[in-house]
Scaffold this active site. Structure first.
Site, PDB file in Angstrom:
ATOM      1  N   CYS A   2       0.837  -1.202   0.000  1.00  0.00           N
ATOM      2  CA  CYS A   2       0.000   0.000   0.000  1.00  0.00           C
ATOM      3  C   CYS A   2       0.875   1.257   0.000  1.00  0.00           C
ATOM      4  O   CYS A   2       2.018   1.215   0.447  1.00  0.00           O
ATOM      5  CB  CYS A   2      -0.936   0.116   1.209  1.00  0.00           C
ATOM      6  SG  CYS A   2      -2.029  -1.299   1.409  1.00  0.00           S
ATOM      7  N   ASN A 100      -0.662   1.286   6.247  1.00  0.00           N
ATOM      8  CA  ASN A 100       0.199   0.414   5.442  1.00  0.00           C
ATOM      9  C   ASN A 100       0.838  -0.579   6.396  1.00  0.00           C
ATOM     10  O   ASN A 100       1.586  -0.167   7.283  1.00  0.00           O
ATOM     11  CB  ASN A 100       1.273   1.259   4.742  1.00  0.00           C
ATOM     12  CG  ASN A 100       2.281   0.403   3.999  1.00  0.00           C
ATOM     13  OD1 ASN A 100       1.989  -0.725   3.621  1.00  0.00           O
ATOM     14  ND2 ASN A 100       3.468   0.933   3.796  1.00  0.00           N
ATOM     15  N   GLY A 101       0.528  -1.853   6.241  1.00  0.00           N
ATOM     16  CA  GLY A 101       1.115  -2.856   7.135  1.00  0.00           C
ATOM     17  C   GLY A 101       0.103  -3.922   7.490  1.00  0.00           C
ATOM     18  O   GLY A 101      -0.925  -4.066   6.824  1.00  0.00           O
ATOM     19  N   GLU A 470       6.632 -12.129 -14.838  1.00  0.00           N
ATOM     20  CA  GLU A 470       6.025 -10.971 -14.178  1.00  0.00           C
ATOM     21  C   GLU A 470       5.241 -10.088 -15.124  1.00  0.00           C
ATOM     22  O   GLU A 470       4.140  -9.671 -14.804  1.00  0.00           O
ATOM     23  CB  GLU A 470       7.139 -10.072 -13.609  1.00  0.00           C
ATOM     24  CG  GLU A 470       7.605 -10.372 -12.261  1.00  0.00           C
ATOM     25  CD  GLU A 470       8.618  -9.324 -11.825  1.00  0.00           C
ATOM     26  OE1 GLU A 470       9.700  -9.253 -12.431  1.00  0.00           O
ATOM     27  OE2 GLU A 470       8.330  -8.586 -10.879  1.00  0.00           O
ATOM     28  N   HIS A 486      19.012 -34.423 -16.389  1.00  0.00           N
ATOM     29  CA  HIS A 486      18.587 -35.197 -15.224  1.00  0.00           C
ATOM     30  C   HIS A 486      17.069 -35.166 -15.038  1.00  0.00           C
ATOM     31  O   HIS A 486      16.574 -35.410 -13.937  1.00  0.00           O
ATOM     32  CB  HIS A 486      19.276 -34.680 -13.960  1.00  0.00           C
ATOM     33  CG  HIS A 486      20.768 -34.846 -13.994  1.00  0.00           C
ATOM     34  ND1 HIS A 486      21.382 -36.086 -14.014  1.00  0.00           N
ATOM     35  CD2 HIS A 486      21.772 -33.934 -14.069  1.00  0.00           C
ATOM     36  CE1 HIS A 486      22.696 -35.923 -14.071  1.00  0.00           C
ATOM     37  NE2 HIS A 486      22.954 -34.630 -14.119  1.00  0.00           N
ATOM     38  N   LYS A 579       5.394  -3.336  -5.838  1.00  0.00           N
ATOM     39  CA  LYS A 579       6.854  -3.223  -5.908  1.00  0.00           C
ATOM     40  C   LYS A 579       7.536  -3.467  -4.568  1.00  0.00           C
ATOM     41  O   LYS A 579       8.549  -4.154  -4.500  1.00  0.00           O
ATOM     42  CB  LYS A 579       7.247  -1.841  -6.434  1.00  0.00           C
ATOM     43  CG  LYS A 579       8.753  -1.729  -6.600  1.00  0.00           C
ATOM     44  CD  LYS A 579       9.116  -0.891  -7.771  1.00  0.00           C
ATOM     45  CE  LYS A 579      10.605  -0.947  -8.041  1.00  0.00           C
ATOM     46  NZ  LYS A 579      11.012  -2.185  -8.727  1.00  0.00           N
TER      47      LYS A 579
HETATM   48  C1  F6R Z   1      11.055  -8.642  -9.479  1.00  0.00           C
HETATM   49  C2  F6R Z   1      10.937  -7.829  -8.298  1.00  0.00           C
HETATM   50  C3  F6R Z   1      10.838  -8.497  -6.973  1.00  0.00           C
HETATM   51  C4  F6R Z   1      11.792  -7.802  -5.995  1.00  0.00           C
HETATM   52  C5  F6R Z   1      11.631  -8.385  -4.582  1.00  0.00           C
HETATM   53  C6  F6R Z   1      12.623  -7.789  -3.604  1.00  0.00           C
HETATM   54  O1  F6R Z   1      11.137  -7.861 -10.625  1.00  0.00           O
HETATM   55  O2  F6R Z   1      10.907  -6.638  -8.365  1.00  0.00           O
HETATM   56  O3  F6R Z   1      11.122  -9.855  -7.064  1.00  0.00           O
HETATM   57  O4  F6R Z   1      13.093  -7.979  -6.453  1.00  0.00           O
HETATM   58  O5  F6R Z   1      10.340  -8.151  -4.133  1.00  0.00           O
HETATM   59  O6  F6R Z   1      12.494  -6.408  -3.530  1.00  0.00           O
HETATM   60  P1  F6R Z   1      13.642  -5.475  -2.983  1.00  0.00           P
HETATM   61  O7  F6R Z   1      14.771  -5.536  -3.926  1.00  0.00           O
HETATM   62  O8  F6R Z   1      13.017  -4.135  -2.891  1.00  0.00           O
HETATM   63  O9  F6R Z   1      14.031  -6.036  -1.636  1.00  0.00           O
END
Ligand code: F6R
Length: 584
Positions: A2, A100-101, A470, A486, A579
């Site tokens: 969020c 958020n959380g 993705e 294998h 993200k």
């Molecule tokens: C893939 C992607 C996710 C992040 C993962 C870790 O494109 O964006 O797999 O790499 O959620 O996120 P960070 O790097 O912010 O710890």
């Protein structure tokens, strides 16, 4: 996950928050909601759908107010329904809360609030009623918020709008929250880029901080009622970074930024790389931790460290639990993260609180960045597309530096970086881009694509497969070409396409493996600096010495992007994703 942004000041909050929430949409995009202070009370507008759809539906741009909170949701607790969108109000509609959380003890708290009228399935709604309960007992809003915060368990940041107060009240614990100090008012937000057009003066809040945000001033106390004095930092990225410019999507903008960012590394300050190299050199064991794409960078780093004589292993954040009986005080940890807020890693920090920690992190004010002993900011700038691209290659380069510097190969590392940057000029040329287009056209209708590689190329293959999954929703599986025989070879037929990542070190073995695939009818897409007879389709990459993985990664990112484009998908906001993953 969020995203939350709030403004309190002398200007009209709505234009600021409209812009800000659009910049936070990468954090979640199931539903949008806002609480707007007005003479007639708090106006709440919320619904499921993308931020702009809901904004247009309720004509939010037509409102005006000097105090408001906007929220974009990634559902964790309670389905994607309008009533589960934030903000949440109390029974009397006096306060609104955006959160958020995760509130882990929401069920017992909800039971204790039996007399209140709950209208959603969210854990957040517990907060609005907890605060209301205290207000009913005669508490002021600050004490009521503090009391609620003391009762909840888990990671949470939230902002409260009270129609009887001139202030906004916010609390941070675990989930990110930053304060922005602008000329005519102040912001609270999940991240800096959402308000950076209006101010570059920020206060990175710490866990257990409570902010009282007035129209001109703010105060920060902690939950023990002590005043907290944080420095005001000046952030060094511009709002242009938060915009797409001439590009159609952030993902392609960020992919195309990589050659420039790699060039900048030639003049980067490597002082902390040298410090990190010293630490890993004397470690009993080095653990490199990351999640998703950052885990792939961790794998790459661990391999480079081992090749340079250092005992290193890559661990997916949450998996560190299984190592708890073998971790010793002389072990060093490298935490890799774009956001610096990934819960899988933050959650296991208590296991390693005594160990030396190095951070290879993009977000400098983040929770992880604050927790490490040596911080190497990767300098990717703002990465907004949900699919991580430039953070992967930059982390990979810094980790390679650490390994090579630790083995006294620093000069060689810089030489290889320069070689890569020279060869980069030949990477994104028209013939290569049109070869990627052809492959994208071929695979866009497939249900499965394999990615094959050996050694470091297997790790790049893993990352290429993750990118394709993705953004294009095609099932993609990366397999170490050495292990194909294998079992997975059983899947090969003339309908199958495999993207093979090939470079000098593993070329002969790899070509041998590819012949085995070919002999069973498989179609091979070669991603290599040389065309080979065994390839059915070919995308030329370039040699980059120790950094050849950067060349491969850029090609694979482009392939995922172009495939998703042909499928007409929402590339910057892939379905079901967000993200910054602040949930376990
Ligand atoms: C893939 C992607 C996710 C992040 C993962 C870790 O494109 O964006 O797999 O790499 O959620 O996120 P960070 O790097 O912010 O710890």
């Amino acid at each position: 996950m969020c995203g939350i942004i709030a403004y309190n000041g002398q200007d009209d909050a709505i234009p600021y928050l409209l812009e800000g929430i659009r910049n936070l949409e990468y954090r979640g995009y199931d539903s949008f909601g806002c609480a707007i202070d007005s003479k007639v009370g708090i106006i709440i507008k919320k619904d499921i759908g993308k931020v702009d759809d809901v904004i247009n539906k309720y004509k939010i741009q037509d409102f005006s107010s000097s105090k408001a909170i906007f929220h974009t949701r990634w559902a964790t607790h309670g389905g994607i329904k309008a009533e589960n969108a934030h903000p949440m109000v109390d029974c009397t509609h006096r306060i609104a809360v955006a959160h958020n959380g995760i509130i882990e003890n929401w069920a017992e708290l909800k039971e204790s609030l039996g007399a209140h009228r709950f209208v959603s399935d969210t854990d957040t709604e517990v907060l609005s009623h907890l605060i209301e309960e205290k207000l009913n007992d005669g508490a002021d809003i600050q004490s009521a918020v503090k009391d609620a915060f003391n009762k909840i368990k888990g990671s949470s940041s939230f902002i409260v709008l009270d129609k009887q107060s001139d202030d906004l009240i916010a609390v941070k614990k675990g989930s990110p929250l930053v304060l922005g100090i602008a000329k005519n008012g102040n912001f609270l937000s999940s991240d800096v880029p959402s308000f950076v057009r209006h101010t570059n003066k920020v206060v990175y809040l710490s866990d257990s901080d409570m902010v009282v945000l007035g129209k001109k001033n703010y105060t920060i106390t902690n939950l023990m009622n002590r005043d907290v004095n944080h420095d005001v930092s000046t952030v060094n990225f511009s709002y242009q970074q938060a915009e797409k410019g001439d590009y159609e999507h952030f993902m392609i903008k960020e992919i195309m930024e990589q050659p420039g960012l790699m060039k900048n590394l030639e003049s980067a300050d490597l002082k902390n790389v040298v410090r990190a190299a010293e630490l890993v050199k004397h470690a009993k064991q080095v653990y490199l931790m990351g999640a998703g794409t950052s885990y792939h960078a961790a794998m790459l780093g661990a391999k480079v460290l081992r090749e340079n004589g250092i005992n290193a292993v890559a661990v997916q954040g949450q998996d560190l639990i299984t190592y708890r009986k073998v971790i010793s005080a002389e072990d060093v940890f490298i935490l890799i993260s774009q956001s610096g807020e990934t819960a899988d890693i933050i959650n296991v920090l208590p296991l390693i609180y005594k160990n030396q920690k190095i951070g290879v992190i993009n977000s400098e004010g983040s929770t992880l960045a604050k927790d490490v002993d040596v911080l190497i900011p990767i300098g990717a700038g703002l990465e907004k597309a949900v699919a991580s691209t430039k953070s992967f290659t930059l982390s990979g380069v810094y980790l390679t530096f650490i390994g090579m510097f630790a083995a006294g190969r620093g000069e060689e590392a810089i030489r290889d970086l320069k070689l890569m940057n020279i060869n980069m000029y030949n990477l994104l040329v028209p013939s290569v881009l049109s070869a990627i287009d052809k492959v994208a056209e071929k695979i866009k209708g497939l249900e499965n694509v394999f990615f094959l590689g050996r050694d470091a190329n297997y790790i790049t293959a893993l990352e290429g497969a993750l990118k394709l999954k993705e953004v294009s929703y095609i099932h993609a599986e990366a397999i170490d070409a050495a292990t194909f025989k294998h079992g997975p070879l059983a899947l090969i037929s003339d309908k199958v396409y495999a993207a093979a990542v090939v470079s000098e070190v593993t070329r002969n073995d790899m070509l041998y493996n590819l012949q085995e695939v070919k002999a069973r009818g498989g179609n091979i897409i070669g991603i290599s600096d040389k065309n080979e007879n065994v390839f059915d389709m070919f995308i030329r990459t370039q040699n980059g010495g120790a950094f050849t993985f950067v060349m491969h990664a850029i090609i694979l990112q482009l392939l995922a992007y172009k495939t998703a484009m042909l499928k007409g998908l929402d590339i910057d906001h892939p379905r079901n994703l967000a993200k910054t993953v602040t949930v376990l």
